[in-house]
Design a protein around this motif. Structure first.
Motif, PDB file in Angstrom:
ATOM      1  N   ARG A 109      30.889   0.918   5.526  1.00  0.00           N
ATOM      2  CA  ARG A 109      30.331   2.231   5.207  1.00  0.00           C
ATOM      3  C   ARG A 109      30.901   3.264   6.168  1.00  0.00           C
ATOM      4  N   GLU A 110      31.066   4.466   5.637  1.00  0.00           N
ATOM      5  CA  GLU A 110      31.574   5.573   6.453  1.00  0.00           C
ATOM      6  C   GLU A 110      30.867   6.852   6.015  1.00  0.00           C
ATOM      7  N   ARG A 111      30.238   7.522   6.954  1.00  0.00           N
ATOM      8  CA  ARG A 111      29.513   8.759   6.654  1.00  0.00           C
ATOM      9  C   ARG A 111      30.502   9.865   6.310  1.00  0.00           C
ATOM     10  N   ASP A 112      30.195  10.628   5.263  1.00  0.00           N
ATOM     11  CA  ASP A 112      31.008  11.788   4.864  1.00  0.00           C
ATOM     12  C   ASP A 112      30.699  12.902   5.853  1.00  0.00           C
ATOM     13  N   MET A 113      31.677  13.271   6.649  1.00  0.00           N
ATOM     14  CA  MET A 113      31.455  14.270   7.690  1.00  0.00           C
ATOM     15  C   MET A 113      31.241  15.673   7.118  1.00  0.00           C
ATOM     16  N   SER A 114      31.716  15.934   5.893  1.00  0.00           N
ATOM     17  CA  SER A 114      31.501  17.259   5.295  1.00  0.00           C
ATOM     18  C   SER A 114      30.121  17.373   4.639  1.00  0.00           C
ATOM     19  N   ASP A 115      29.523  16.250   4.266  1.00  0.00           N
ATOM     20  CA  ASP A 115      28.176  16.225   3.706  1.00  0.00           C
ATOM     21  C   ASP A 115      27.531  14.933   4.185  1.00  0.00           C
ATOM     22  N   ARG A 116      26.821  15.025   5.291  1.00  0.00           N
ATOM     23  CA  ARG A 116      26.304  13.835   5.963  1.00  0.00           C
ATOM     24  C   ARG A 116      25.296  13.047   5.131  1.00  0.00           C
ATOM     25  N   ARG A 117      24.884  13.583   3.981  1.00  0.00           N
ATOM     26  CA  ARG A 117      23.988  12.830   3.097  1.00  0.00           C
ATOM     27  C   ARG A 117      24.748  11.746   2.345  1.00  0.00           C
ATOM     28  N   ASN A 118      26.054  11.925   2.190  1.00  0.00           N
ATOM     29  CA  ASN A 118      26.877  10.955   1.464  1.00  0.00           C
ATOM     30  C   ASN A 118      27.388   9.864   2.391  1.00  0.00           C
ATOM     31  N   VAL A 119      27.456   8.665   1.846  1.00  0.00           N
ATOM     32  CA  VAL A 119      28.043   7.538   2.555  1.00  0.00           C
ATOM     33  C   VAL A 119      29.128   6.965   1.659  1.00  0.00           C
ATOM     34  N   PHE A 120      30.356   6.934   2.175  1.00  0.00           N
ATOM     35  CA  PHE A 120      31.464   6.351   1.427  1.00  0.00           C
ATOM     36  C   PHE A 120      31.492   4.844   1.674  1.00  0.00           C
ATOM     37  N   ILE A 121      31.838   4.119   0.643  1.00  0.00           N
ATOM     38  CA  ILE A 121      32.018   2.677   0.758  1.00  0.00           C
ATOM     39  C   ILE A 121      33.520   2.428   0.758  1.00  0.00           C
ATOM     40  N   ARG A 122      34.023   1.855   1.826  1.00  0.00           N
ATOM     41  CA  ARG A 122      35.458   1.632   1.995  1.00  0.00           C
ATOM     42  C   ARG A 122      35.805   0.159   1.782  1.00  0.00           C
ATOM     43  N   ARG A 123      36.967  -0.050   1.215  1.00  0.00           N
ATOM     44  CA  ARG A 123      37.485  -1.406   1.026  1.00  0.00           C
ATOM     45  C   ARG A 123      38.007  -1.930   2.368  1.00  0.00           C
TER      46      ARG A 123
END
Length: 108
Positions: free
Chosen positions: A61-75
């Motif tokens: 998981r990686e927090r979206d720094m431009s919108d901290r509510r979003n969490v990106f799921i990375r491969r």
């Protein structure tokens, strides 16, 4: 599938496997919200499945720094290797140890 179960590779639930396939099929990073929408499940359901996939090292998981509510799921490389091996099991080209079987070996 029997060879896969005997291989000792991690057993994933159908939901976890579906998430893996969605995450790895799309070149763009997935989000918890997006996965929940695609699978028609609640976000906590996605979070629980991602916890297990993260423990296995298949995603991070990686927090979206431009919108901290979003969490990106990375491969991850480990997750890609897992899906490649799973594909070879299904295709019949891997034996119980996860190596190329004589039956599934391709010749040039």
């Amino acid at each position: 599938m029997v060879r896969y179960v005997r291989s000792g590779q991690p057993d994933l639930t159908n939901r976890q496997m579906a998430m893996m396939m969605l995450i790895y099929a799309d070149p763009d990073p997935s989000t918890v919200r997006g996965l929940a929408h695609k699978l028609s499940v609640a976000k906590p359901v996605v979070t629980r499945a991602l916890n297990r996939l993260g423990q296995l090292g298949f995603v991070r998981r990686e927090r979206d720094m431009s919108d901290r509510r979003n969490v990106f799921i990375r491969r991850t490389g480990k997750g890609a290797e897992f899906l490649d091996l799973f594909d070879r099991f299904i295709a019949g080209s891997a034996d119980e140890s996860g190596t190329e079987s004589q039956r599934g070996k391709r010749t040039a």
